[in-house]
Design a protein around this motif. Structure first.
Motif, PDB file in Angstrom:
ATOM      1  N   VAL A  53      34.304 -38.918 -25.082  1.00 35.59           N
ATOM      2  CA  VAL A  53      32.915 -39.132 -24.705  1.00 35.59           C
ATOM      3  C   VAL A  53      32.185 -37.800 -24.768  1.00 35.59           C
ATOM      4  O   VAL A  53      32.684 -36.779 -24.282  1.00 35.59           O
ATOM      5  CB  VAL A  53      32.805 -39.727 -23.281  1.00 35.59           C
ATOM      6  N   GLN A  54      31.001 -37.839 -25.348  1.00 38.28           N
ATOM      7  CA  GLN A  54      30.152 -36.642 -25.407  1.00 38.28           C
ATOM      8  C   GLN A  54      28.743 -36.989 -24.965  1.00 38.28           C
ATOM      9  O   GLN A  54      28.267 -38.096 -25.195  1.00 38.28           O
ATOM     10  CB  GLN A  54      30.108 -36.076 -26.825  1.00 38.28           C
ATOM     11  N   LEU A  55      28.099 -36.029 -24.318  1.00 35.08           N
ATOM     12  CA  LEU A  55      26.692 -36.140 -23.978  1.00 35.08           C
ATOM     13  C   LEU A  55      25.937 -35.074 -24.744  1.00 35.08           C
ATOM     14  O   LEU A  55      26.323 -33.903 -24.713  1.00 35.08           O
ATOM     15  CB  LEU A  55      26.459 -35.944 -22.470  1.00 35.08           C
ATOM     16  N   GLN A  56      24.894 -35.477 -25.435  1.00 32.40           N
ATOM     17  CA  GLN A  56      24.097 -34.556 -26.242  1.00 32.40           C
ATOM     18  C   GLN A  56      22.675 -34.536 -25.712  1.00 32.40           C
ATOM     19  O   GLN A  56      21.945 -35.521 -25.829  1.00 32.40           O
ATOM     20  CB  GLN A  56      24.102 -35.003 -27.703  1.00 32.40           C
ATOM     21  N   ALA A  57      22.297 -33.389 -25.129  1.00 33.48           N
ATOM     22  CA  ALA A  57      20.951 -33.230 -24.575  1.00 33.48           C
ATOM     23  C   ALA A  57      20.027 -32.587 -25.602  1.00 33.48           C
ATOM     24  O   ALA A  57      20.464 -31.751 -26.406  1.00 33.48           O
ATOM     25  CB  ALA A  57      21.006 -32.382 -23.309  1.00 33.48           C
ATOM     26  N   SER A  58      18.769 -32.959 -25.550  1.00 34.55           N
ATOM     27  CA  SER A  58      17.777 -32.383 -26.455  1.00 34.55           C
ATOM     28  C   SER A  58      16.395 -32.478 -25.829  1.00 34.55           C
ATOM     29  O   SER A  58      16.215 -33.133 -24.794  1.00 34.55           O
ATOM     30  CB  SER A  58      17.790 -33.122 -27.798  1.00 34.55           C
ATOM     31  N   GLY A  59      15.434 -31.815 -26.450  1.00 39.40           N
ATOM     32  CA  GLY A  59      14.051 -31.936 -26.022  1.00 39.40           C
ATOM     33  C   GLY A  59      13.475 -30.734 -25.310  1.00 39.40           C
ATOM     34  O   GLY A  59      12.278 -30.712 -25.015  1.00 39.40           O
TER      35      GLY A  59
ATOM     36  N   THR B 156      31.307 -48.498 -19.677  1.00 39.20           N
ATOM     37  CA  THR B 156      30.144 -48.598 -18.795  1.00 39.20           C
ATOM     38  C   THR B 156      29.698 -47.196 -18.403  1.00 39.20           C
ATOM     39  O   THR B 156      30.531 -46.309 -18.219  1.00 39.20           O
ATOM     40  CB  THR B 156      30.487 -49.369 -17.506  1.00 39.20           C
ATOM     41  N   ILE B 157      28.399 -47.018 -18.260  1.00 37.14           N
ATOM     42  CA  ILE B 157      27.872 -45.776 -17.714  1.00 37.14           C
ATOM     43  C   ILE B 157      27.247 -46.080 -16.367  1.00 37.14           C
ATOM     44  O   ILE B 157      26.368 -46.954 -16.279  1.00 37.14           O
ATOM     45  CB  ILE B 157      26.834 -45.128 -18.638  1.00 37.14           C
ATOM     46  N   HIS B 158      27.692 -45.410 -15.343  1.00 37.97           N
ATOM     47  CA  HIS B 158      27.148 -45.625 -14.003  1.00 37.97           C
ATOM     48  C   HIS B 158      25.974 -44.677 -13.795  1.00 37.97           C
ATOM     49  O   HIS B 158      25.040 -44.694 -14.572  1.00 37.97           O
ATOM     50  CB  HIS B 158      28.245 -45.466 -12.969  1.00 37.97           C
ATOM     51  N   ASP B 159      26.032 -43.842 -12.773  1.00 35.82           N
ATOM     52  CA  ASP B 159      24.920 -42.926 -12.510  1.00 35.82           C
ATOM     53  C   ASP B 159      24.749 -41.923 -13.649  1.00 35.82           C
ATOM     54  O   ASP B 159      25.719 -41.430 -14.217  1.00 35.82           O
ATOM     55  CB  ASP B 159      25.153 -42.154 -11.214  1.00 35.82           C
ATOM     56  N   MET B 160      23.485 -41.629 -13.951  1.00 39.80           N
ATOM     57  CA  MET B 160      23.144 -40.577 -14.906  1.00 39.80           C
ATOM     58  C   MET B 160      22.163 -39.633 -14.212  1.00 39.80           C
ATOM     59  O   MET B 160      21.264 -40.092 -13.491  1.00 39.80           O
ATOM     60  CB  MET B 160      22.520 -41.160 -16.177  1.00 39.80           C
TER      61      MET B 160
ATOM     62  N   CYS C  98      22.415 -32.757 -18.530  1.00 35.98           N
ATOM     63  CA  CYS C  98      22.594 -34.148 -18.148  1.00 35.98           C
ATOM     64  C   CYS C  98      24.056 -34.362 -17.737  1.00 35.98           C
ATOM     65  O   CYS C  98      24.949 -33.643 -18.197  1.00 35.98           O
ATOM     66  CB  CYS C  98      22.206 -35.099 -19.280  1.00 35.98           C
ATOM     67  N   ARG C  99      24.248 -35.315 -16.885  1.00 33.32           N
ATOM     68  CA  ARG C  99      25.585 -35.664 -16.384  1.00 33.32           C
ATOM     69  C   ARG C  99      25.660 -37.165 -16.262  1.00 33.32           C
ATOM     70  O   ARG C  99      24.673 -37.828 -15.941  1.00 33.32           O
ATOM     71  CB  ARG C  99      25.802 -35.004 -15.014  1.00 33.32           C
TER      72      ARG C  99
ATOM     73  N   HIS D 179      35.274 -41.058 -15.467  1.00 28.83           N
ATOM     74  CA  HIS D 179      35.215 -39.595 -15.377  1.00 28.83           C
ATOM     75  C   HIS D 179      33.762 -39.157 -15.502  1.00 28.83           C
ATOM     76  O   HIS D 179      32.942 -39.882 -16.073  1.00 28.83           O
ATOM     77  CB  HIS D 179      36.044 -38.997 -16.519  1.00 28.83           C
ATOM     78  N   GLU D 180      33.440 -38.003 -14.968  1.00 30.59           N
ATOM     79  CA  GLU D 180      32.097 -37.483 -15.181  1.00 30.59           C
ATOM     80  C   GLU D 180      32.091 -36.593 -16.414  1.00 30.59           C
ATOM     81  O   GLU D 180      33.051 -35.867 -16.679  1.00 30.59           O
ATOM     82  CB  GLU D 180      31.586 -36.724 -13.958  1.00 30.59           C
ATOM     83  N   PHE D 181      31.008 -36.674 -17.135  1.00 31.67           N
ATOM     84  CA  PHE D 181      30.834 -35.864 -18.341  1.00 31.67           C
ATOM     85  C   PHE D 181      29.503 -35.135 -18.262  1.00 31.67           C
ATOM     86  O   PHE D 181      28.537 -35.643 -17.676  1.00 31.67           O
ATOM     87  CB  PHE D 181      30.868 -36.740 -19.601  1.00 31.67           C
ATOM     88  N   TRP D 182      29.452 -33.947 -18.873  1.00 32.98           N
ATOM     89  CA  TRP D 182      28.257 -33.109 -18.876  1.00 32.98           C
ATOM     90  C   TRP D 182      27.803 -32.837 -20.311  1.00 32.98           C
ATOM     91  O   TRP D 182      28.621 -32.662 -21.208  1.00 32.98           O
ATOM     92  CB  TRP D 182      28.560 -31.766 -18.197  1.00 32.98           C
ATOM     93  N   GLY D 183      26.492 -32.785 -20.458  1.00 30.15           N
ATOM     94  CA  GLY D 183      25.925 -32.355 -21.724  1.00 30.15           C
ATOM     95  C   GLY D 183      25.918 -30.839 -21.807  1.00 30.15           C
ATOM     96  O   GLY D 183      26.260 -30.137 -20.846  1.00 30.15           O
TER      97      GLY D 183
END
Length: 119
Positions: free
Chosen positions: A1-7, A29-33, A94-95, A106-110
């Motif tokens: 799993v990867q998180l990609q932040a932009s903007g 599933t994605i819970h809290d973001m 982002c998390r 698991h928690e993942f971070w951008g």
């Protein structure tokens, strides 16, 4: 799993910006973001959070100026930032709490995106 932040970017005080964060990979599933920010000399701070059902919470310093939202179909969380202030300057991360298999979460971070709002 990867998180990609932009903007992120350079925006004068009073301006606006929209951050995006897309999750990809094996996701059930994605819970809290959440969105956090890191400014020099300070601890990483939780800015806004949104549950899977859409319940939101904000740090007091951004209430009324910032809005967090998500598109579950696109596995994306957004942070709309209006009336930017110099103190909003920082690296935004982002998390997400991700269930990536039937039995594991698991928690993942951008990687972070820089927002600069000079006075």
């Amino acid at each position: 799993v990867q998180l990609q932040a932009s903007g992120g970017g350079l925006v004068q005080a009073g301006g606006f910006l929209r951050l995006s964060c897309v999750a990809s990979g094996s996701i059930f599933t994605i819970h809290d973001m959440d969105w956090y920010r890191q400014t020099p000399g300070k601890e990483r701070e939780l800015v806004a959070t949104i549950s899977s059902s859409g319940t939101t919470n904000y740090v007091d310093s951004v209430k009324g100026r910032v809005s967090i939202s998500r598109d579950n179909a696109k596995k994306t969380v957004y942070l709309q930032m209006n009336s930017l202030k110099p103190e909003d300057t920082g690296v935004y991360y982002c998390r997400a709490d991700v269930r990536w298999s039937p039995n594991y979460e698991h928690e993942f971070w951008g990687q972070g995106t820089l927002v600069t709002s000079p006075a």
